[in-house]
Design an enzyme around this catalytic site. Sequence first.
Site, PDB file in Angstrom:
ATOM      1  N   ASP A  54       0.802  -0.673   0.112  1.00  0.00           N
ATOM      2  CA  ASP A  54       0.069   0.110  -0.148  1.00  0.00           C
ATOM      3  C   ASP A  54       1.093   1.146   0.031  1.00  0.00           C
ATOM      4  OD1 ASP A  54       0.487   0.063   2.745  1.00  0.00           O
ATOM      5  OD2 ASP A  54      -1.006   0.025   3.584  1.00  0.00           O
ATOM      6  N   SER A  55       2.121   1.134   0.163  1.00  0.00           N
ATOM      7  CA  SER A  55       3.384   2.371  -0.677  1.00  0.00           C
ATOM      8  C   SER A  55       2.742   2.835  -1.487  1.00  0.00           C
ATOM      9  CB  SER A  55       4.736   1.760   0.005  1.00  0.00           C
ATOM     10  OG  SER A  55       4.738   0.451  -0.384  1.00  0.00           O
ATOM     11  N   GLU A 111       9.086  -4.170  10.151  1.00  0.00           N
ATOM     12  CA  GLU A 111       9.595  -2.946   9.365  1.00  0.00           C
ATOM     13  C   GLU A 111       9.813  -2.063  10.203  1.00  0.00           C
ATOM     14  OE1 GLU A 111       6.995  -1.240   7.196  1.00  0.00           O
ATOM     15  OE2 GLU A 111       8.005   0.423   7.038  1.00  0.00           O
ATOM     16  N   LYS A 126      -1.197  -9.620   2.367  1.00  0.00           N
ATOM     17  CA  LYS A 126      -0.626  -9.016   3.986  1.00  0.00           C
ATOM     18  C   LYS A 126      -1.409  -8.483   5.114  1.00  0.00           C
ATOM     19  CE  LYS A 126       3.283  -5.252   3.973  1.00  0.00           C
ATOM     20  NZ  LYS A 126       2.804  -4.662   4.855  1.00  0.00           N
ATOM     21  N   ASP A 169      -1.332  -6.234  -0.208  1.00  0.00           N
ATOM     22  CA  ASP A 169      -1.827  -5.524   0.809  1.00  0.00           C
ATOM     23  C   ASP A 169      -2.811  -5.125   0.822  1.00  0.00           C
ATOM     24  OD1 ASP A 169       0.085  -4.755   2.828  1.00  0.00           O
ATOM     25  OD2 ASP A 169       1.390  -3.475   2.081  1.00  0.00           O
ATOM     26  N   GLU A 192      -1.136  -5.519   8.435  1.00  0.00           N
ATOM     27  CA  GLU A 192      -0.579  -4.811   9.564  1.00  0.00           C
ATOM     28  C   GLU A 192      -1.302  -5.270  10.849  1.00  0.00           C
ATOM     29  OE1 GLU A 192       0.402  -0.758   8.684  1.00  0.00           O
ATOM     30  OE2 GLU A 192       1.323  -1.084   6.547  1.00  0.00           O
TER      31      GLU A 192
HETATM   32  O1  KIV Z   1       3.586  -1.491   1.775  1.00  0.00           O
HETATM   33  C1  KIV Z   1       4.737  -1.765   1.729  1.00  0.00           C
HETATM   34  O2  KIV Z   1       5.477  -1.693   0.367  1.00  0.00           O
HETATM   35  C2  KIV Z   1       5.035  -2.210   2.505  1.00  0.00           C
HETATM   36  C3  KIV Z   1       6.204  -2.601   2.800  1.00  0.00           C
HETATM   37  C4  KIV Z   1       7.502  -2.373   3.265  1.00  0.00           C
HETATM   38  C5  KIV Z   1       7.042  -4.243   3.589  1.00  0.00           C
HETATM   39  O3  KIV Z   1       4.141  -3.291   3.256  1.00  0.00           O
END
Ligand code: KIV
Length: 269
Positions: free
Chosen positions: A48-49, A186, A117, A87, A119
Amino acid sequence: MSLKTKVTLEILKLKKKAHEKIVALTAYDYGTAKILDEVGTDLILVGDSLGMVVLGYSSTLPVTLDDMIHHTRAVARGVRKSLLVADMPFSSYGISHEDTLRNAARFIQEAHAQAVKLEGGRTLADVIQKMVSVGIPVLGHLGMLPTHVIAQSGYHVQGRDVRQQKEMIEDALVLQDAGVFGLVLECVPTTLAREITEKLEIPTLGIGAGSDCDGQILVSHDLLGLYEGMKPKFVKQYAHLAQTMREAFKSYADDVKKGKFPSKEHIYS
Ligand code: KIV
């Protein structure tokens, strides 16, 4: 591992056992995914970056489920061998089990991801168990959590005091019991990441968590020098693509203005 082998959850586990480092990077588009896949990247994450490095937001919070599905579909078209993980963005999980499961299933069914994924720690254990039980593999994420940027008061190293360290170790074990196949760590101190890695049977992927994790993950735009908004200490830049692009666009503009482009070889008779 041969570049011909399709990466599976089992292969990642075997890599941990064999002390073979796992290589992971992010992708948000077809072209990048294709190249990452070609060079043998074990795991590609549609992070989600995306919100910060592609969509121009100042955090990952505004990223929607539909944004993530759209980009995951594009990435999936470029992936053949890497394990593709997507994500789940802020508020798409953890509010109700039913919504979490339905949203996660969209990534598998519509976007062709092989895992998602999330968090967070122990509060997600129940829903993760359910996801895994219906065939949705889950990658966990502890330490600095970009979707918790408000609660964590910004982007800081997590796990510096003894209470936080104890909590993170417990969270890691709870997530493992719930069925996650791996864990991103992280921005955590190297010694803590090492301890968690040693305690777990599942592989850890570090980002700002030292070299003792079972593998490493970075945001591709950071590695390529393509995102200039923020440069965390843990990033190593292997290229300076933003500068390369600036120079290329400027050369093109100069050529157009001077009438040097198009030249003979670029025109039809
Ligand atoms: O959103 C993302 O790119 C991430 C990575 C930094 C692990 O969660």
